[in-house]
Design an enzyme around this catalytic site. Structure first.
Site, short mmCIF file in Angstrom:
data_model
loop_
_atom_site.label_atom_id
_atom_site.label_comp_id
_atom_site.label_asym_id
_atom_site.label_seq_id
_atom_site.Cartn_x
_atom_site.Cartn_y
_atom_site.Cartn_z
CB SER A 62 -9.48 -6.41 9.88
OG SER A 62 -9.25 -5.61 8.74
CG HIS A 66 -2.04 -1.06 1.08
ND1 HIS A 66 -2.85 -1.42 2.13
CD2 HIS A 66 -2.43 -1.83 0.03
CE1 HIS A 66 -3.69 -2.38 1.73
NE2 HIS A 66 -3.45 -2.65 0.47
CD GLU A 107 -10.76 -8.55 19.51
OE1 GLU A 107 -11.76 -9.30 19.47
OE2 GLU A 107 -10.36 -7.97 20.53
CB CYS A 163 3.16 14.78 -9.31
SG CYS A 163 2.15 15.90 -10.27
N GLY A 210 -1.93 -9.31 12.54
CA GLY A 210 -2.49 -7.98 12.79
C GLY A 210 -3.26 -7.38 11.64
P1 OAD Z 1 -7.31 -3.00 10.41
O1 OAD Z 1 -7.36 -1.75 11.21
O2 OAD Z 1 -8.46 -3.31 9.52
O3 OAD Z 1 -7.14 -4.26 11.34
C1 OAD Z 1 -6.17 -4.29 12.36
C2 OAD Z 1 -6.17 -5.68 12.95
O4 OAD Z 1 -5.15 -5.73 13.91
C3 OAD Z 1 -7.47 -6.06 13.66
O5 OAD Z 1 -7.88 -7.36 13.24
C4 OAD Z 1 -7.07 -6.09 15.14
O6 OAD Z 1 -7.77 -7.08 15.89
C5 OAD Z 1 -5.60 -6.43 15.04
N1 OAD Z 1 -4.77 -5.97 16.17
C6 OAD Z 1 -4.98 -4.92 17.00
N2 OAD Z 1 -3.99 -4.83 17.90
C7 OAD Z 1 -3.11 -5.84 17.64
C8 OAD Z 1 -1.86 -6.27 18.19
N3 OAD Z 1 -1.31 -5.64 19.23
N4 OAD Z 1 -1.26 -7.36 17.66
C9 OAD Z 1 -1.81 -8.01 16.60
N5 OAD Z 1 -2.97 -7.64 16.02
C10 OAD Z 1 -3.62 -6.57 16.53
O7 OAD Z 1 -5.92 -2.95 9.59
P2 OAD Z 1 -5.51 -3.70 8.27
O8 OAD Z 1 -6.04 -5.08 8.23
O9 OAD Z 1 -4.05 -3.48 8.11
O10 OAD Z 1 -5.57 0.32 3.36
O11 OAD Z 1 -6.25 -2.83 7.19
C11 OAD Z 1 -6.04 -3.12 5.85
C12 OAD Z 1 -6.07 -1.87 5.02
O12 OAD Z 1 -7.28 -1.15 5.26
C13 OAD Z 1 -4.99 -0.87 5.34
O13 OAD Z 1 -3.75 -1.14 4.74
C14 OAD Z 1 -5.56 0.40 4.81
C15 OAD Z 1 -6.95 0.25 5.42
O14 OAD Z 1 -7.92 1.04 4.98
C16 OAD Z 1 -5.46 1.42 2.62
O15 OAD Z 1 -5.28 2.53 3.12
C17 OAD Z 1 -5.52 1.17 1.16
#
Ligand code: OAD
Length: 249
Positions: A195, A125, A221, A133, A193
Site C-alpha cells: 500500500s 520487517h 488498487e 528476548c 502488493g
Molecule cells: P498492506 O496491507 O498495507 O497493503 C497490501 C497491498 O496489497 C494493498 O495495496 C492491496 O491493494 C494489495 N493487494 C491485495 N491483494 C493483492 C494481490 N493479489 N496482488 C497484488 N497486490 C495485492 O500491506 P503492506 O504494504 O505490506 O508492518 O504493509 C506494510 C507494513 O504495514 C507491513 O509490513 C506491516 C504493516 O503494518 C509492520 O508490521 C511493521
C-alpha cells in the site's frame, strides 16, 4: 479468453527488462494474499477482527498486554504454516535467474519467498518464525511452551516476543542500507502488493525514481505511488507475474 491471456505487459517494459542488468523488487502483504494470508489493511474476520494490526504491532502494546500480542503472532505463525507460496512468489524466484543482479526486498514476515525458492531475501520487517528476548534482544531458537504466555527466555527468564519489527522500532541497518543501494543502482524497480503507507519501506520506490530508474507498480488498487510510477500493472501478482516472466521469453 482466460484471465491470464487478458494480461498484457507493455512492450517497452519487456524491452527494458530484457536489457536490464540489475532488477530490484519490493514486496508487501499483497503478494501473499493469494496464498490466504490476510493483508494488513484488509478487514480481518473472526477472532482478530476487532484489533488493528497497527495497535498490536508496537512495543507499547506488548508492555501493556504481552499475552494478547504473543497470541496474535502465534495465530499468524500458525496460519502461515498452513499456507503455500503462490504463483507470484514462484515467478519471482524464477525471475531472479534472468539477471546478473536481482535484489528481493520484502516487508513480509511470512517466509513465503524463501519457501518458493528465492535466495538472499532482504527481510525489512523480520520473520515470524524467529523469536527473541524482549528484555535482552537475543535470538532464541528453542523455547519451552509450558503454558506461560508469553513464554520465557531460557537464558534470562525475560519475556519472549516475535523477531519482527514493530512500529517505532528500527529496521535492520544492513538490510535497509542494501535495499536503498539497490533502489538507486537497479535498472528497473518493482513495488508489488504494497500500500506504500509504511516508511521507510515506502521510500524505496521514490529513491529509485529520484535516481532516474523506471518503477513498476503491481497492485489491483491504486496507491499513493501510482501517479508517480513509470508503469502500472493493475491486477493480482499471482496472475501478472507468471505472464511477465513468460513475456521475457
Ligand atoms: P498492506 O496491507 O498495507 O497493503 C497490501 C497491498 O496489497 C494493498 O495495496 C492491496 O491493494 C494489495 N493487494 C491485495 N491483494 C493483492 C494481490 N493479489 N496482488 C497484488 N497486490 C495485492 O500491506 P503492506 O504494504 O505490506 O508492518 O504493509 C506494510 C507494513 O504495514 C507491513 O509490513 C506491516 C504493516 O503494518 C509492520 O508490521 C511493521
Amino acid at each position: 479468453m482466460s484471465a491470464a491471456q487478458a494480461i498484457t505487459i507493455p512492450d517497452d517494459l519487456v524491452d527494458c527488462l530484457r536489457s536490464a542488468r540489475h532488477v530490484a523488487v519490493l514486496t508487501g502483504a499483497g503478494i501473499s494474499a493469494e496464498s490466504g494470508v490476510p493483508t494488513f489493511r484488509d478487514a480481518l474476520s473472526g477472532l482478530w477482527a476487532k484489533y488493528r494490526p497497527e495497535v498490536l504491532a508496537t512495543p507499547e502494546a506488548f508492555v501493556r498486554n504481552p499475552g494478547l500480542v504473543w497470541e496474535w503472532y502465534t495465530w499468524r505463525r500458525e496460519l502461515v504454516r498452513t499456507v503455500q507460496p503462490n504463483e507470484g512468489h514462484r515467478a519471482l524466484a524464477r525471475l531472479a535467474d534472468r539477471f546478473e543482479t536481482f535484489t528481493l526486498i520484502t516487508q513480509n514476515v511470512d517466509g513465503l519467498h524463501q519457501r518458493a525458492g528465492s535466495r538472499e531475501v532482504i527481510e525489512l520487517h523480520g520473520n515470524l518464525a524467529r523469536v527473541k528476548c524482549f528484555e535482552q534482544g537475543h535470538i532464541i531458537a528453542d523455547w519451552q511452551e509450558d503454558g506461560t504466555v508469553p513464554p520465557r527466555c531460557p537464558r534470562c527468564q525475560g519475556r519472549l516476543r516475535p523477531d519482527v519489527v514493530w512500529f517505532g522500532e528500527a529496521l535492520p541497518e544492513a538490510g535497509l542500507a542494501a535495499a536503498f543501494a539497490a533502489a538507486s543502482d537497479c535498472d528497473v524497480f518493482f513495488a508489488i502488493g504494497t500500500s506504500g503507507l509504511v516508511h521507510p519501506a515506502a521510500d524505496l520506490p521514490l529513491a529509485a525514481l529520484r535516481a532516474g530508474r523506471p518503477v513498476v507498480e503491481l497492485n489491483p488498487e491504486p496507491t499513493p505511488l501510482s501517479r508517480r510510477c513509470t508503469y502500472q500493472l493493475r491486477g493480482n501478482s499471482g496472475a501478472i507475474l507468471p505472464v511477465l516472466v513468460a513475456a521475457l521469453g
